[in-house]
Write a protein that holds these residues in place. Structure first.
Motif, PDB file in Angstrom:
ATOM      1  N   ALA A 180       0.850  -1.195   0.000  1.00 45.99           N
ATOM      2  CA  ALA A 180       0.000   0.000   0.000  1.00 45.99           C
ATOM      3  C   ALA A 180       0.887   1.248   0.000  1.00 45.99           C
ATOM      4  O   ALA A 180       2.064   1.209  -0.347  1.00 45.99           O
ATOM      5  CB  ALA A 180      -0.942  -0.028   1.186  1.00 45.99           C
ATOM      6  N   HIS A 181       0.317   2.391   0.425  1.00 43.27           N
ATOM      7  CA  HIS A 181       1.050   3.653   0.415  1.00 43.27           C
ATOM      8  C   HIS A 181       0.410   4.603   1.423  1.00 43.27           C
ATOM      9  O   HIS A 181      -0.646   4.314   2.008  1.00 43.27           O
ATOM     10  CB  HIS A 181       1.051   4.267  -0.984  1.00 43.27           C
ATOM     11  CG  HIS A 181      -0.290   4.215  -1.677  1.00 43.27           C
ATOM     12  ND1 HIS A 181      -1.360   4.988  -1.278  1.00 43.27           N
ATOM     13  CD2 HIS A 181      -0.742   3.462  -2.712  1.00 43.27           C
ATOM     14  CE1 HIS A 181      -2.407   4.726  -2.050  1.00 43.27           C
ATOM     15  NE2 HIS A 181      -2.057   3.801  -2.923  1.00 43.27           N
ATOM     16  N   LYS A 182       1.046   5.736   1.630  1.00 46.10           N
ATOM     17  CA  LYS A 182       0.608   6.672   2.664  1.00 46.10           C
ATOM     18  C   LYS A 182      -0.756   7.287   2.363  1.00 46.10           C
ATOM     19  O   LYS A 182      -1.503   7.605   3.290  1.00 46.10           O
ATOM     20  CB  LYS A 182       1.655   7.766   2.875  1.00 46.10           C
ATOM     21  CG  LYS A 182       2.018   8.572   1.637  1.00 46.10           C
ATOM     22  CD  LYS A 182       3.178   9.538   1.948  1.00 46.10           C
ATOM     23  CE  LYS A 182       3.671  10.259   0.711  1.00 46.10           C
ATOM     24  NZ  LYS A 182       2.671  11.101   0.055  1.00 46.10           N
ATOM     25  N   ARG A 183      -1.109   7.439   1.102  1.00 41.83           N
ATOM     26  CA  ARG A 183      -2.404   8.040   0.777  1.00 41.83           C
ATOM     27  C   ARG A 183      -3.541   7.120   1.203  1.00 41.83           C
ATOM     28  O   ARG A 183      -4.566   7.578   1.711  1.00 41.83           O
ATOM     29  CB  ARG A 183      -2.494   8.333  -0.726  1.00 41.83           C
ATOM     30  CG  ARG A 183      -1.451   9.318  -1.228  1.00 41.83           C
ATOM     31  CD  ARG A 183      -1.645   9.647  -2.696  1.00 41.83           C
ATOM     32  NE  ARG A 183      -1.726   8.464  -3.540  1.00 41.83           N
ATOM     33  CZ  ARG A 183      -0.662   7.762  -3.958  1.00 41.83           C
ATOM     34  NH1 ARG A 183       0.559   8.115  -3.579  1.00 41.83           N
ATOM     35  NH2 ARG A 183      -0.811   6.712  -4.741  1.00 41.83           N
TER      36      ARG A 183
ATOM     37  N   ARG B 178       3.373  -4.022  -7.818  1.00 47.15           N
ATOM     38  CA  ARG B 178       2.403  -5.036  -7.424  1.00 47.15           C
ATOM     39  C   ARG B 178       1.330  -5.135  -8.513  1.00 47.15           C
ATOM     40  O   ARG B 178       0.947  -4.145  -9.133  1.00 47.15           O
ATOM     41  CB  ARG B 178       1.764  -4.703  -6.075  1.00 47.15           C
ATOM     42  CG  ARG B 178       1.027  -3.382  -6.033  1.00 47.15           C
ATOM     43  CD  ARG B 178       0.560  -3.024  -4.628  1.00 47.15           C
ATOM     44  NE  ARG B 178      -0.100  -1.736  -4.598  1.00 47.15           N
ATOM     45  CZ  ARG B 178      -1.398  -1.540  -4.803  1.00 47.15           C
ATOM     46  NH1 ARG B 178      -2.177  -2.582  -5.074  1.00 47.15           N
ATOM     47  NH2 ARG B 178      -1.918  -0.343  -4.761  1.00 47.15           N
ATOM     48  N   LYS B 179       0.866  -6.339  -8.748  1.00 47.09           N
ATOM     49  CA  LYS B 179      -0.116  -6.566  -9.801  1.00 47.09           C
ATOM     50  C   LYS B 179      -1.510  -6.285  -9.285  1.00 47.09           C
ATOM     51  O   LYS B 179      -1.911  -6.758  -8.225  1.00 47.09           O
ATOM     52  CB  LYS B 179      -0.019  -8.012 -10.298  1.00 47.09           C
ATOM     53  CG  LYS B 179      -0.808  -8.283 -11.566  1.00 47.09           C
ATOM     54  CD  LYS B 179      -0.546  -9.683 -12.086  1.00 47.09           C
ATOM     55  CE  LYS B 179      -1.279  -9.931 -13.402  1.00 47.09           C
ATOM     56  NZ  LYS B 179      -1.015 -11.294 -13.915  1.00 47.09           N
ATOM     57  N   THR B 180      -2.278  -5.505 -10.033  1.00 53.72           N
ATOM     58  CA  THR B 180      -3.661  -5.202  -9.697  1.00 53.72           C
ATOM     59  C   THR B 180      -4.531  -5.480 -10.918  1.00 53.72           C
ATOM     60  O   THR B 180      -4.031  -5.791 -12.006  1.00 53.72           O
ATOM     61  CB  THR B 180      -3.831  -3.734  -9.273  1.00 53.72           C
ATOM     62  OG1 THR B 180      -3.663  -2.882 -10.424  1.00 53.72           O
ATOM     63  CG2 THR B 180      -2.801  -3.339  -8.215  1.00 53.72           C
TER      64      THR B 180
ATOM     65  N   GLY C 255       3.783  -0.096  -5.099  1.00 53.87           N
ATOM     66  CA  GLY C 255       3.425  -0.236  -3.697  1.00 53.87           C
ATOM     67  C   GLY C 255       4.677  -0.162  -2.849  1.00 53.87           C
ATOM     68  O   GLY C 255       5.804  -0.130  -3.365  1.00 53.87           O
ATOM     69  N   PHE C 256       4.496  -0.166  -1.538  1.00 55.46           N
ATOM     70  CA  PHE C 256       5.616   0.006  -0.626  1.00 55.46           C
ATOM     71  C   PHE C 256       5.535  -1.022   0.490  1.00 55.46           C
ATOM     72  O   PHE C 256       4.451  -1.379   0.954  1.00 55.46           O
ATOM     73  CB  PHE C 256       5.613   1.427  -0.042  1.00 55.46           C
ATOM     74  CG  PHE C 256       5.775   2.506  -1.070  1.00 55.46           C
ATOM     75  CD1 PHE C 256       7.029   3.021  -1.361  1.00 55.46           C
ATOM     76  CD2 PHE C 256       4.676   2.981  -1.774  1.00 55.46           C
ATOM     77  CE1 PHE C 256       7.182   3.992  -2.333  1.00 55.46           C
ATOM     78  CE2 PHE C 256       4.817   3.964  -2.735  1.00 55.46           C
ATOM     79  CZ  PHE C 256       6.080   4.471  -3.013  1.00 55.46           C
ATOM     80  N   GLY C 257       6.698  -1.485   0.924  1.00 60.44           N
ATOM     81  CA  GLY C 257       6.763  -2.459   1.999  1.00 60.44           C
ATOM     82  C   GLY C 257       7.755  -2.032   3.059  1.00 60.44           C
ATOM     83  O   GLY C 257       8.684  -1.262   2.801  1.00 60.44           O
ATOM     84  N   TRP C 258       7.564  -2.581   4.263  1.00 58.06           N
ATOM     85  CA  TRP C 258       8.401  -2.188   5.398  1.00 58.06           C
ATOM     86  C   TRP C 258       9.616  -3.089   5.595  1.00 58.06           C
ATOM     87  O   TRP C 258      10.681  -2.619   5.969  1.00 58.06           O
ATOM     88  CB  TRP C 258       7.571  -2.157   6.674  1.00 58.06           C
ATOM     89  CG  TRP C 258       6.586  -1.042   6.696  1.00 58.06           C
ATOM     90  CD1 TRP C 258       5.243  -1.114   6.406  1.00 58.06           C
ATOM     91  CD2 TRP C 258       6.845   0.329   6.984  1.00 58.06           C
ATOM     92  NE1 TRP C 258       4.663   0.130   6.494  1.00 58.06           N
ATOM     93  CE2 TRP C 258       5.629   1.032   6.849  1.00 58.06           C
ATOM     94  CE3 TRP C 258       7.997   1.035   7.338  1.00 58.06           C
ATOM     95  CZ2 TRP C 258       5.529   2.397   7.066  1.00 58.06           C
ATOM     96  CZ3 TRP C 258       7.907   2.406   7.556  1.00 58.06           C
ATOM     97  CH2 TRP C 258       6.683   3.070   7.414  1.00 58.06           C
TER      98      TRP C 258
END
Length: 229
Positions: free
Chosen positions: A41-44, A71-73, A80-83
């Motif tokens: 996901a992301h901050k928005r 990421r595939k949608t 997308g972003f990961g931690w």
């Protein structure tokens, strides 16, 4: 004969991004909701979720993970972003800790944010990260909200963790495609030993944040902040 050296490293700087929403008429000692998104996901996205649960008096900050990927949608590939991953995950955990600390310190210094009213709000991958932070710095959090996510794998073994005196609201689903219900029940039971002020609740849902969850989280935040006014 070659002399191979592996895992050498250098230190550098990166920008860590976040969004901030300030209330229109903030109180003198305003609470802060730190929203942390899940994997991909992301901050928005997490800012939108935070706005649906935060009472009007809250400042909201939404942090964006540092590791970007495609990421595939249904609409094609999106960023997308990961931690963190399993590779040197301790470094990613420290980066998350530092991110939270520095953002909170900046908001306390520049706005009417009360450092004693900081709430962490995490979904999916962010749950265990936020619990790690809160267990390491229990004096810096007023409350922790975790939705559809795990707990630290080293919960019982890490020497860094202390008793979490903050209030904790742990929400989980009965049809989660990533964690079976039995796993969530085990997570909640284990958390009780570290977080005596834990409230856990099951929902008829998948791996998601539902409207029922949002209502309960908003009521929970209102209850916790109202008791201090």
């Amino acid at each position: 004969m070659f002399d191979l050296k592996t895992d050498l490293s250098i230190k550098t700087e990166i920008n860590l991004y976040y969004d901030l929403l300030a209330p229109e008429n903030p109180p003198e000692q305003a609470p802060l909701l730190v929203a942390v998104h899940g994997y991909g996901a992301h901050k928005r996205y997490m800012m939108r979720e935070a706005q649906l649960v935060a009472p009007e008096s809250f400042f909201i900050v939404s942090l964006q993970a540092p590791h970007q990927h495609f990421r595939k949608t249904d609409a094609g590939y999106k960023v997308g972003f990961g931690w963190l991953t399993d590779y040197k995950s301790d470094e990613s955990v420290r980066l998350h800790h530092d991110f939270v600390n520095r953002v909170v310190e900046k908001l306390v210094e520049n706005f009417s944010v009360d450092e004693k009213k900081v709430f962490l709000f995490g979904f999916s991958q962010a749950c265990a990260l936020n619990f790690r932070y809160a267990l390491t710095y229990p004096e810096r959090v007023r409350g922790v909200i975790g939705i559809c996510g795990g707990i630290p794998s080293d919960l019982e073994t890490s020497a860094l963790y202390k008793t979490l005196t903050a209030d904790v609201f742990y929400l989980y689903s009965d049809a989660d495609e990533f964690y079976p219900l039995e796993k969530y029940l085990d997570f909640a039971e284990r958390l009780k030993h570290r977080a005596p002020h834990l409230e856990a609740k099951k929902y008829a849902a998948a791996h998601e944040i539902t409207d029922e969850m949002r209502r309960d989280v908003k009521n929970w935040l209102e209850e916790k902040t109202k008791a201090e006014n």
